[in-house]
Design an enzyme around this catalytic site. Structure first.
Site, mmCIF file in Angstrom:
data_model
loop_
_atom_site.group_PDB
_atom_site.id
_atom_site.type_symbol
_atom_site.label_atom_id
_atom_site.label_comp_id
_atom_site.label_asym_id
_atom_site.label_seq_id
_atom_site.Cartn_x
_atom_site.Cartn_y
_atom_site.Cartn_z
ATOM 1 N N GLU A 79 0.829 -1.208 0.000
ATOM 2 C CA GLU A 79 0.000 0.000 0.000
ATOM 3 C C GLU A 79 0.868 1.264 0.000
ATOM 4 O O GLU A 79 1.770 1.405 0.815
ATOM 5 C CB GLU A 79 -0.899 0.020 1.248
ATOM 6 C CG GLU A 79 -1.865 -1.157 1.336
ATOM 7 C CD GLU A 79 -2.987 -1.091 0.299
ATOM 8 O OE1 GLU A 79 -3.165 -0.038 -0.342
ATOM 9 O OE2 GLU A 79 -3.680 -2.123 0.140
ATOM 10 N N CYS A 142 -7.108 -2.324 8.690
ATOM 11 C CA CYS A 142 -5.756 -2.293 8.102
ATOM 12 C C CYS A 142 -5.312 -0.863 7.830
ATOM 13 O O CYS A 142 -4.190 -0.475 8.174
ATOM 14 C CB CYS A 142 -5.721 -3.091 6.803
ATOM 15 S SG CYS A 142 -5.949 -4.848 7.078
ATOM 16 N N HIS A 164 -1.167 -5.794 1.650
ATOM 17 C CA HIS A 164 -2.371 -6.633 1.614
ATOM 18 C C HIS A 164 -2.082 -7.901 0.798
ATOM 19 O O HIS A 164 -1.386 -7.841 -0.221
ATOM 20 C CB HIS A 164 -3.536 -5.873 0.968
ATOM 21 C CG HIS A 164 -4.439 -5.194 1.953
ATOM 22 N ND1 HIS A 164 -4.686 -3.846 1.943
ATOM 23 C CD2 HIS A 164 -5.158 -5.706 2.995
ATOM 24 C CE1 HIS A 164 -5.527 -3.544 2.941
ATOM 25 N NE2 HIS A 164 -5.825 -4.649 3.593
HETATM 26 N N1 PCA Z 1 -7.795 -7.249 6.672
HETATM 27 C C1 PCA Z 1 -8.669 -6.183 7.113
HETATM 28 C C2 PCA Z 1 -8.447 -6.062 8.590
HETATM 29 C C3 PCA Z 1 -7.723 -7.300 8.994
HETATM 30 C C4 PCA Z 1 -7.282 -7.925 7.734
HETATM 31 O O1 PCA Z 1 -6.544 -8.920 7.645
HETATM 32 C C5 PCA Z 1 -8.515 -4.890 6.302
HETATM 33 O O2 PCA Z 1 -8.129 -4.947 5.126
HETATM 34 O O3 PCA Z 1 -8.791 -3.805 6.836
#
Ligand code: PCA
Length: 194
Positions: A79, A142, A164
């Site tokens: 990100e 996240c 991610h």
């Molecule tokens: N993904 C979520 C929160 C925890 C996770 O593994 C997110 O993308 O916000």
């Protein structure tokens, strides 16, 4: 050796596992110049960030990488940016569901990752795993976590980013996924590229 704090999340949203923590667990204890310190963190607004920052204050890492699941994405996505907004379409693991409130009141609208996410993504895709920079970490836990971490370490030596990862095949029949080992290898390549 340099220190890397790397985190993965517990399961959420009805899932039994979270590939982020499963992949972090598979990583070797040393990658490139870094010695890894791994922790699993809760999918709870505020608590996730507090857990990471508390651990970081204790071990004083040179870098922090937080990893999370982004179900539906086709590849691994470092990100570029975190935004100062909480909006949850599902409750977190303690029943919180903030709607359009800031992560940090009076904080900047957005903060950029301080690790070289472009270089990291390019290194991973050069080795054949789908990987590209993402420009939105969403508005759930996240994004909240990485916003808080970037805010806490703004202008300081500790660099951080969020990555991610997609579902693994065990989680879905009809959504995109990547094998767990492929995700772990991608994280390893991304860390080597720092
Ligand atoms: N993904 C979520 C929160 C925890 C996770 O593994 C997110 O993308 O916000």
């Amino acid at each position: 050796m340099k220190k890397l704090l790397i985190t993965g999340f517990e399961p959420f949203g009805g899932e039994k596992i979270n590939p982020s923590w499963e992949a972090v667990k598979l990583l070797p204890d040393k990658i490139g110049d870094f010695e890894l310190n791994k922790i699993e963190i809760p999918v709870v607004f505020g608590k996730a960030a507090k857990t990471v920052i508390k651990k970081a204050e204790e071990i004083k890492p040179d870098a922090i990488i937080c990893v999370g699941q982004a179900g539906g994405r086709t590849g691994v996505t470092p990100e570029m940016v975190a935004i100062n907004l909480r909006f949850a379409s599902i409750t977190d693991n303690e029943g919180n569901q903030p709607k359009d409130v800031p992560c940090v009141p009076d904080g900047e609208n957005a903060l950029f990752s301080t690790l070289p996410v472009r270089k990291m993504a390019e290194a991973v895709s050069a080795k054949g795993t789908p990987c590209s920079v993402s420009y939105s970490a969403g508005t759930y836990v996240c994004n909240d976590l990485i916003y808080h971490v970037l805010h806490h370490y703004k202008g300081m030596e500790t660099k951080s980013c969020f990555i991610h990862v997609p579902f693994i095949p065990e989680q879905t029949n009809d959504k995109p996924s990547l094998p767990l080992e492929t995700i772990a290898k991608a994280l390893e390549i991304a860390i080597e590229a720092i």
